[in-house]
Design a protein around this motif. Structure first.
Motif, PDB file in Angstrom:
ATOM      1  N   PRO A 210       0.998  -1.142  -0.121  1.00 29.11           N
ATOM      2  CA  PRO A 210       0.041  -0.016   0.108  1.00 29.11           C
ATOM      3  C   PRO A 210       0.734   1.273   0.053  1.00 29.11           C
ATOM      4  CG  PRO A 210      -0.020  -1.130   2.102  1.00 29.11           C
ATOM      5  CD  PRO A 210       0.487  -1.960   1.233  1.00 29.11           C
ATOM      6  N   LYS A 211       0.416   2.341  -1.010  1.00 26.01           N
ATOM      7  CA  LYS A 211       1.132   3.560  -0.908  1.00 26.01           C
ATOM      8  C   LYS A 211       0.004   4.445  -0.561  1.00 26.01           C
ATOM      9  CE  LYS A 211       5.131   2.279  -2.197  1.00 26.01           C
ATOM     10  NZ  LYS A 211       6.332   2.222  -1.356  1.00 26.01           N
ATOM     11  N   GLY A 212      -0.478   5.346  -1.450  1.00 25.76           N
ATOM     12  CA  GLY A 212      -1.498   6.420  -1.021  1.00 25.76           C
ATOM     13  C   GLY A 212      -2.635   5.921  -0.756  1.00 25.76           C
ATOM     14  N   ILE A 213      -3.381   6.605   0.182  1.00 26.62           N
ATOM     15  CA  ILE A 213      -4.717   6.099   0.598  1.00 26.62           C
ATOM     16  C   ILE A 213      -5.882   7.225   0.747  1.00 26.62           C
ATOM     17  CG2 ILE A 213      -3.928   4.153   1.947  1.00 26.62           C
ATOM     18  CD1 ILE A 213      -4.496   5.672   4.750  1.00 26.62           C
ATOM     19  N   ALA A 214      -7.011   7.214   0.646  1.00 32.22           N
ATOM     20  CA  ALA A 214      -8.207   8.045   0.533  1.00 32.22           C
ATOM     21  C   ALA A 214      -9.127   7.520   1.451  1.00 32.22           C
ATOM     22  CB  ALA A 214      -8.400   8.585  -0.626  1.00 32.22           C
ATOM     23  N   ILE A 215      -9.708   8.357   2.387  1.00 31.67           N
ATOM     24  CA  ILE A 215     -10.867   7.808   3.230  1.00 31.67           C
ATOM     25  C   ILE A 215     -12.179   8.378   2.536  1.00 31.67           C
ATOM     26  CG2 ILE A 215     -11.742   7.482   5.459  1.00 31.67           C
ATOM     27  CD1 ILE A 215      -8.772   6.630   5.168  1.00 31.67           C
ATOM     28  N   ALA A 216     -13.112   7.390   2.391  1.00 28.47           N
ATOM     29  CA  ALA A 216     -14.757   7.664   2.342  1.00 28.47           C
ATOM     30  C   ALA A 216     -15.300   7.566   3.440  1.00 28.47           C
ATOM     31  CB  ALA A 216     -15.329   6.481   1.212  1.00 28.47           C
ATOM     32  N   HIS A 217     -15.251   8.560   4.311  1.00 25.44           N
ATOM     33  CA  HIS A 217     -15.664   8.757   5.762  1.00 25.44           C
ATOM     34  C   HIS A 217     -17.027   8.487   5.750  1.00 25.44           C
ATOM     35  CE1 HIS A 217     -11.927  10.850   7.117  1.00 25.44           C
ATOM     36  NE2 HIS A 217     -12.035  11.525   6.123  1.00 25.44           N
ATOM     37  N   LYS A 218     -18.018   8.971   5.118  1.00 23.76           N
ATOM     38  CA  LYS A 218     -19.372   8.557   5.299  1.00 23.76           C
ATOM     39  C   LYS A 218     -19.923   7.030   5.064  1.00 23.76           C
ATOM     40  CE  LYS A 218     -21.452  13.361   4.675  1.00 23.76           C
ATOM     41  NZ  LYS A 218     -21.870  14.184   3.591  1.00 23.76           N
ATOM     42  N   ALA A 219     -19.093   6.659   4.226  1.00 24.14           N
ATOM     43  CA  ALA A 219     -19.286   5.208   3.502  1.00 24.14           C
ATOM     44  C   ALA A 219     -18.544   4.138   4.429  1.00 24.14           C
ATOM     45  CB  ALA A 219     -19.312   5.040   2.132  1.00 24.14           C
ATOM     46  N   GLY A 220     -17.434   4.689   4.984  1.00 24.53           N
ATOM     47  CA  GLY A 220     -16.668   3.992   5.718  1.00 24.53           C
ATOM     48  C   GLY A 220     -15.635   2.884   5.141  1.00 24.53           C
ATOM     49  N   PHE A 221     -15.042   3.647   4.214  1.00 21.26           N
ATOM     50  CA  PHE A 221     -14.060   2.748   3.312  1.00 21.26           C
ATOM     51  C   PHE A 221     -12.631   3.543   3.406  1.00 21.26           C
ATOM     52  CE2 PHE A 221     -18.201   1.451   1.045  1.00 21.26           C
ATOM     53  CZ  PHE A 221     -18.300   0.164   1.490  1.00 21.26           C
ATOM     54  N   ILE A 222     -11.806   2.597   3.124  1.00 23.23           N
ATOM     55  CA  ILE A 222     -10.333   3.133   3.029  1.00 23.23           C
ATOM     56  C   ILE A 222      -9.967   2.584   1.532  1.00 23.23           C
ATOM     57  CG2 ILE A 222      -7.840   2.925   3.836  1.00 23.23           C
ATOM     58  CD1 ILE A 222      -8.825   1.994   6.451  1.00 23.23           C
ATOM     59  N   ILE A 223      -9.579   3.623   0.583  1.00 25.02           N
ATOM     60  CA  ILE A 223      -9.387   3.372  -0.667  1.00 25.02           C
ATOM     61  C   ILE A 223      -7.731   3.410  -0.762  1.00 25.02           C
ATOM     62  CG2 ILE A 223      -9.551   3.801  -3.172  1.00 25.02           C
ATOM     63  CD1 ILE A 223     -12.219   5.447  -2.002  1.00 25.02           C
ATOM     64  N   VAL A 224      -7.156   2.160  -1.129  1.00 23.93           N
ATOM     65  CA  VAL A 224      -5.585   1.996  -0.863  1.00 23.93           C
ATOM     66  C   VAL A 224      -4.929   2.015  -2.527  1.00 23.93           C
ATOM     67  CG1 VAL A 224      -3.821   0.774   0.058  1.00 23.93           C
ATOM     68  CG2 VAL A 224      -5.869   0.886   1.265  1.00 23.93           C
ATOM     69  N   ALA A 225      -4.038   2.590  -2.714  1.00 18.25           N
ATOM     70  CA  ALA A 225      -3.184   2.323  -3.793  1.00 18.25           C
ATOM     71  C   ALA A 225      -2.228   1.333  -3.689  1.00 18.25           C
ATOM     72  CB  ALA A 225      -2.402   3.583  -4.446  1.00 18.25           C
ATOM     73  N   ASN A 226      -2.493   0.320  -4.340  1.00 21.03           N
ATOM     74  CA  ASN A 226      -1.845  -1.094  -4.077  1.00 21.03           C
ATOM     75  C   ASN A 226      -0.609  -1.287  -4.922  1.00 21.03           C
ATOM     76  OD1 ASN A 226      -1.197  -3.487  -3.084  1.00 21.03           O
ATOM     77  ND2 ASN A 226      -3.040  -4.631  -3.681  1.00 21.03           N
ATOM     78  N   LEU A 227       0.455  -1.010  -4.958  1.00 18.71           N
ATOM     79  CA  LEU A 227       1.361  -0.838  -5.645  1.00 18.71           C
ATOM     80  C   LEU A 227       1.952  -2.245  -6.125  1.00 18.71           C
ATOM     81  CD1 LEU A 227       3.585   0.978  -7.367  1.00 18.71           C
ATOM     82  CD2 LEU A 227       5.014   0.892  -5.600  1.00 18.71           C
ATOM     83  N   GLY A 228       2.213  -2.782  -7.323  1.00 15.52           N
ATOM     84  CA  GLY A 228       2.906  -3.987  -7.611  1.00 15.52           C
ATOM     85  C   GLY A 228       1.601  -4.843  -8.193  1.00 15.52           C
ATOM     86  N   THR A 229       0.350  -4.483  -8.162  1.00 19.36           N
ATOM     87  CA  THR A 229      -0.565  -5.497  -8.233  1.00 19.36           C
ATOM     88  C   THR A 229      -1.522  -4.640  -9.498  1.00 19.36           C
ATOM     89  OG1 THR A 229      -2.235  -4.450  -6.854  1.00 19.36           O
ATOM     90  CG2 THR A 229      -0.553  -6.392  -6.228  1.00 19.36           C
ATOM     91  N   SER A 230      -1.251  -3.479  -9.898  1.00 20.54           N
ATOM     92  CA  SER A 230      -2.213  -2.644 -10.969  1.00 20.54           C
ATOM     93  C   SER A 230      -3.766  -2.857 -10.529  1.00 20.54           C
ATOM     94  CB  SER A 230      -2.054  -3.311 -12.402  1.00 20.54           C
ATOM     95  OG  SER A 230      -0.729  -3.278 -12.795  1.00 20.54           O
ATOM     96  N   THR A 231      -3.785  -2.504  -9.058  1.00 18.45           N
ATOM     97  CA  THR A 231      -5.155  -2.696  -8.455  1.00 18.45           C
ATOM     98  C   THR A 231      -5.241  -1.322  -7.343  1.00 18.45           C
ATOM     99  OG1 THR A 231      -4.760  -4.234  -6.777  1.00 18.45           O
ATOM    100  CG2 THR A 231      -5.486  -5.109  -9.022  1.00 18.45           C
ATOM    101  N   LEU A 232      -6.542  -1.159  -7.006  1.00 22.67           N
ATOM    102  CA  LEU A 232      -6.880  -0.502  -5.857  1.00 22.67           C
ATOM    103  C   LEU A 232      -7.340  -1.560  -4.817  1.00 22.67           C
ATOM    104  CD1 LEU A 232      -8.766   2.627  -7.039  1.00 22.67           C
ATOM    105  CD2 LEU A 232      -6.190   2.406  -6.444  1.00 22.67           C
TER     106      LEU A 232
END
Length: 204
Positions: A55-77
């Motif tokens: 995991p590198k950069g992250i963002a929080i969707a506070h109301k929905a309750g999610f952590i969105i993670v830039a997952n380096l090395g997998t071409s995914t979030l």
């Protein structure tokens, strides 16, 4: 709640491939250490085997309750729950055209911006509807006045929603062979106007 969410990448002191949550940071004194009685690390076999690698950069969707993670090395979030406990599996995985280094989320409009290490910016509209299962809605390619691509490796991003501007850092090519004489000098900071609707070739 004054909680602090930290991406613990490979080689970090916390469990590799994890997100560490330090609770109620207002109450912590200077130099206070992580306390497993109150704090938690979202990581472990169920988390990493389901795809959370680096995991590198992250963002929080506070109301929905999610952590969105830039997952380096997998071409995914990788999407985790903000209240998830240790070893929790991801809520969702988002496929990308290239590896991501950072993400920025506009919660009011449910729009996600993703900085890719190939120099492109991926934009997802209505992201939480299906967590971007169908891929990015738009890809922004940063170019000069001749249409030549000038971004090589996007990293940190920040969004100013009142002016609809995105600021993104480009650290340059990954290798000295690719950089040549420009080694350590080919970085840049780009500002993109009207980024919520930008698509294709865009001049910063």
């Amino acid at each position: 709640l004054a909680n602090l969410y930290q991406a613990s990448d490979v080689g970090a002191p916390a469990t590799p491939g994890a997100v560490t949550v330090t609770c109620n940071t207002r109450m912590l004194g200077d130099g206070t250490a992580y306390d497993s009685e109150y704090d938690r690390t979202i990581g472990g076999a169920n988390t990493t085997q389901a795809g959370l690698v680096n995991p590198k950069g992250i963002a929080i969707a506070h109301k929905a309750g999610f952590i969105i993670v830039a997952n380096l090395g997998t071409s995914t979030l990788t999407v985790l729950g903000t209240a998830a406990g240790p070893d929790a599996p991801p809520v969702a995985t988002t496929p990308l055209a290239a590896n991501a280094w950072d993400v920025e989320y506009d919660e009011a409009r449910d729009r996600l911006f993703v900085a890719l290490v190939n120099g492109d910016l991926a934009v997802f509209d209505n992201y939480l509807t299906d967590f971007g299962a169908g891929g990015a809605d738009r890809t922004v390619r940063i170019v000069d006045t001749t249409g030549t691509k000038i971004a090589a490796n996007l990293h940190g991003i920040a969004y100013r929603k009142d002016t609809d501007q995105l600021v993104v850092s480009d650290v340059g090519a990954l290798t000295t062979a690719a950089q040549g004489a420009a080694f350590n000098t080919d970085g840049a900071i780009f500002v993109i106007d009207q980024v919520s609707t930008a698509s294709g070739n865009v001049q910063p």
